[in-house]
Write an enzyme that holds these catalytic residues in place. Sequence first.
Site, PDB file in Angstrom:
ATOM      1  N   LYS A  34      -6.376  19.110  46.947  1.00  0.00           N
ATOM      2  CA  LYS A  34      -4.986  19.692  46.884  1.00  0.00           C
ATOM      3  C   LYS A  34      -4.933  21.071  46.094  1.00  0.00           C
ATOM      4  O   LYS A  34      -5.256  21.074  44.998  1.00  0.00           O
ATOM      5  CB  LYS A  34      -3.880  18.816  46.412  1.00  0.00           C
ATOM      6  CG  LYS A  34      -2.654  19.186  46.388  1.00  0.00           C
ATOM      7  CD  LYS A  34      -1.529  18.225  45.833  1.00  0.00           C
ATOM      8  CE  LYS A  34      -1.478  18.073  44.318  1.00  0.00           C
ATOM      9  NZ  LYS A  34      -1.000  19.264  43.668  1.00  0.00           N
ATOM     10  N   ASP A  61      -0.402  22.352  49.350  1.00  0.00           N
ATOM     11  CA  ASP A  61       0.978  21.673  48.877  1.00  0.00           C
ATOM     12  C   ASP A  61       2.047  22.708  48.660  1.00  0.00           C
ATOM     13  O   ASP A  61       2.322  22.959  47.321  1.00  0.00           O
ATOM     14  CB  ASP A  61       0.731  20.744  47.845  1.00  0.00           C
ATOM     15  CG  ASP A  61       1.792  19.972  47.400  1.00  0.00           C
ATOM     16  OD1 ASP A  61       2.827  19.546  48.368  1.00  0.00           O
ATOM     17  OD2 ASP A  61       2.032  19.223  46.217  1.00  0.00           O
ATOM     18  N   LYS A  63       5.121  22.739  50.115  1.00  0.00           N
ATOM     19  CA  LYS A  63       6.635  22.183  50.100  1.00  0.00           C
ATOM     20  C   LYS A  63       7.508  23.645  50.729  1.00  0.00           C
ATOM     21  O   LYS A  63       8.598  23.773  50.067  1.00  0.00           O
ATOM     22  CB  LYS A  63       7.001  21.904  48.798  1.00  0.00           C
ATOM     23  CG  LYS A  63       6.349  20.597  48.023  1.00  0.00           C
ATOM     24  CD  LYS A  63       6.938  20.186  46.651  1.00  0.00           C
ATOM     25  CE  LYS A  63       6.058  19.152  46.301  1.00  0.00           C
ATOM     26  NZ  LYS A  63       4.567  19.568  45.601  1.00  0.00           N
TER      27      LYS A  63
END
Length: 229
Positions: A34, A61, A63
């Site tokens: 990640k 990641d 978002k």
Amino acid sequence: MIMQGKLIVGLDLPNVADAEKVVRELDGVVDFYKIGYRLVFGGGLEFARDLAAEGKKVFLDMKLLDIDNTVAEGVENIAMMGVSMLTLHAYPKAMRAAVAAAKGSDLCLLGVTVLTSMDEDDVREAGYADDPATLVRKRAAQAREAGMGGIVCSAAEAASVREILGNDMAIVTPGIRPAGAERGDQKRVMTPADALRAGATHLVVARPIIGAPDRRAAAQAILAEMQAA
């Protein structure tokens, strides 16, 4: 080991040099990583491309959340990077725009439901009337309706959202802590074995591995616990 593709190691590190060291130490044990905000703003996007080019799986990641057109344009470019997973906040319009933009690619889009660092007081302070579990279920249903590849949620909600998502969507769970590990800033946590039993498909583990004196041994211990489950 069959669990290798289900363990995602969070490279929550300040720079690419540190991240490269972790990847070298875990070579042959872990192949899924990640990359989040901290590393992205330290050269992590190019590093993500490099990892993907080497055959590693990358969970980007980010978002994402913005107006539909901006989300779509971002997803179009990210889909060309070769990463495996991308997060965006599970707002229906943003998810629908992302799904349309990723069509035809292998990118798995994940809707972030409620952050694992938030409890009921935090959710209400943010202006939501629902408790975390209710809000997670609501956003899981919206992710399914939008055509997303899966969601990100606490392992504590994995069993209830599996009923909503069916068997084809991914459930990625951060906040994973082996027995005896410190919680840190996470509030809704679960052990690796319990998370898998609850229905999680992928576990994100950062500090218990990257902060361990022997990272390779720490990852192997978590994989063994996952395999036993």
